[in-house]
Design an enzyme around this catalytic site. Structure first.
Site, mmCIF file in Angstrom:
data_model
loop_
_atom_site.group_PDB
_atom_site.id
_atom_site.type_symbol
_atom_site.label_atom_id
_atom_site.label_comp_id
_atom_site.label_asym_id
_atom_site.label_seq_id
_atom_site.Cartn_x
_atom_site.Cartn_y
_atom_site.Cartn_z
ATOM 1 N N ARG A 1 0.819 -1.226 0.000
ATOM 2 C CA ARG A 1 0.000 0.000 0.000
ATOM 3 C C ARG A 1 0.853 1.277 0.000
ATOM 4 O O ARG A 1 0.502 2.275 0.622
ATOM 5 C CB ARG A 1 -0.973 0.027 1.192
ATOM 6 C CG ARG A 1 -1.954 -1.094 1.199
ATOM 7 C CD ARG A 1 -2.861 -1.117 -0.028
ATOM 8 N NE ARG A 1 -3.636 -2.325 -0.035
ATOM 9 C CZ ARG A 1 -3.285 -3.427 -0.723
ATOM 10 N NH1 ARG A 1 -2.216 -3.436 -1.485
ATOM 11 N NH2 ARG A 1 -4.012 -4.511 -0.659
ATOM 12 N N SER B 1 -10.990 -1.233 3.177
ATOM 13 C CA SER B 1 -10.308 -1.508 4.450
ATOM 14 C C SER B 1 -9.817 -0.185 5.024
ATOM 15 O O SER B 1 -9.069 0.530 4.373
ATOM 16 C CB SER B 1 -9.105 -2.419 4.227
ATOM 17 O OG SER B 1 -9.545 -3.644 3.721
ATOM 18 N N GLU C 1 -5.289 3.063 6.482
ATOM 19 C CA GLU C 1 -4.925 2.943 5.070
ATOM 20 C C GLU C 1 -5.553 4.132 4.325
ATOM 21 O O GLU C 1 -5.018 4.653 3.359
ATOM 22 C CB GLU C 1 -5.478 1.625 4.517
ATOM 23 C CG GLU C 1 -5.213 1.447 3.041
ATOM 24 C CD GLU C 1 -5.637 0.077 2.524
ATOM 25 O OE1 GLU C 1 -5.388 -0.929 3.199
ATOM 26 O OE2 GLU C 1 -6.230 0.040 1.432
#
Ligand SMILES: Cc1cc2nc3c(=O)[nH]c(=O)nc-3n(C[C@H](O)[C@H](O)[C@H](O)COP(=O)(O)OP(=O)(O)OC[C@H]3O[C@@H](n4cnc5c(N)ncnc54)[C@H](O)[C@@H]3O)c2cc1C
Length: 303
Positions: A176, A226, A296
């Site tokens: 990520r 998420s 995130e």
């Protein structure tokens, strides 16, 4: 300052593509976020180049957004310029095993184009509701694959308005993350490389993964996917569930019971509700398991 600034912007971008006080709730999948001072849609690399050069020259804050599917924008909005790439940055072109897609193209269109040309490797991305640009920043991934596996090169526009090409290696993709976390360049296009496959098999895999998403994720509520990164050695959703936080609410924000890794807008949530819930989850999980969850989701603007 603002009127002079607006007048100058109009010399760079046609006025109908410059919006003022545009609600960011219209441009984020959380469906929250207050007004951006300016919301501009460039339609060519020349326009984008002139715009970023000017914004840097006058030291005006700006940010490029994609589909807003990984963004939490504060209720009081964003004091600066939001740039969203226009239609001409959404092209997807197939040439042999390679696909060139504009920074504003949706990953689903890239996956569809791949499938239509019997190219395999992009199936994992079909259900990620973001653009190519957002995916390069986040090294978006799912079901064991990530952008890093399929990218050949990325064309970026630097804050000086120059176009540079970065190889997959130079993008420094990691979980990520990519070089774009510390580089303010804009993604204008990406070249992907895929393999020849069977169209039925590719379609079947895309359908199967979409079904898995529908079964496991709360897709009927606005969210940003998420909310937290996967901490090393753990799963965020499991930690949150084991901390007894499934269904926990602050205002209109809720920890999904279907998938505890998702904070959802259960109806009329404010950005502040969502941020407070993120902080509360971080505290409770830390207290219980001594693991710090990192968001995130990218958090921007005034709360
Ligand atoms: C239901 C749901 C499921 C999801 N599932 C997944 C999943 O399986 N895997 C996964 O990785 N993510 C998933 N996500 C999160 C999200 O879709 C991805 O992170 C996606 O890559 C974000 O793309 P975006 O275009 O929406 O970016 P945005 O949210 O608009 O922006 C994200 C970041 O990228 C930057 N950015 C956007 N476009 C550009 C550009 N052209 N140039 C430079 N910077 C840019 C923004 O400034 C921001 O910092 C999910 C989200 C939702 C809502």
């Amino acid at each position: 300052m603002s009127e002079y600034f607006f007048d100058y912007l109009k010399t760079l971008i046609p006025e109908e593509r410059i919006r003022r006080n545009e609600l960011m709730s219209k441009h984020t999948t959380f469906r929250v976020g207050g007004p951006a001072d300016f919301f501009i849609t460039p339609e060519s690399t020349e326009e984008l180049s002139a715009l970023v050069r000017y914004l840097n020259l006058v030291d005006r804050e700006y940010m490029i957004v994609g589909n807003g599917s990984n963004l939490l924008v504060g209720d009081h909005g964003y004091r600066g310029v939001i740039i969203r790439l226009g239609e001409s940055f959404r092209k997807v072109e197939v040439d042999g095993n390679q696909i060139t897609a504009g920074g504003g193209a949706m990953l689903a269109s890239v996956a569809e184009a791949a499938c239509a040309s019997s190219l395999t490797g992009m199936e994992f991305a079909a259900g990620i509701p973001g653009t190519v640009g957002g995916a390069m920043v986040m090294n978006a991934g799912a079901y064991g694959s990530e952008m890093k596996d399929v990218v050949v090169s990325v064309d970026l526009m630097t804050p000086d308005g120059e176009i540079v090409r970065r190889s997959c290696e130079e993008m420094k993709f990691a979980y990520r993350r990519s070089i774009l976390h510390r580089d303010d360049s804009s993604v204008i296009s990406t070249v992907f490389t895929l393999k020849e496959g069977q169209q039925d098999t590719i379609r079947g895999r895309m359908n199967e993964l979409m079904e898995m998403r529908r079964a496991k994720q709360p897709l009927n509520f606005p969210s940003a996917g998420s909310t937290f990164k996967r901490p090393e050695g753990f799963f965020a959703g499991k930690l949150i569930m084991d901390a007894g936080l499934g269904g926990y609410m602050i205002g209109g924000a809720r920890v999904s019971e279907k998938h505890c890794g998702f904070v959802v807008n259960a109806g009329n949530a404010t950005a502040a509700d969502i941020l407070d819930l993120i902080h509360e989850v971080q505290e409770k999980v830390q207290e219980r398991f001594d693991v710090r969850l990192e968001p995130e989701v990218r958090i921007v603007g005034e709360f």
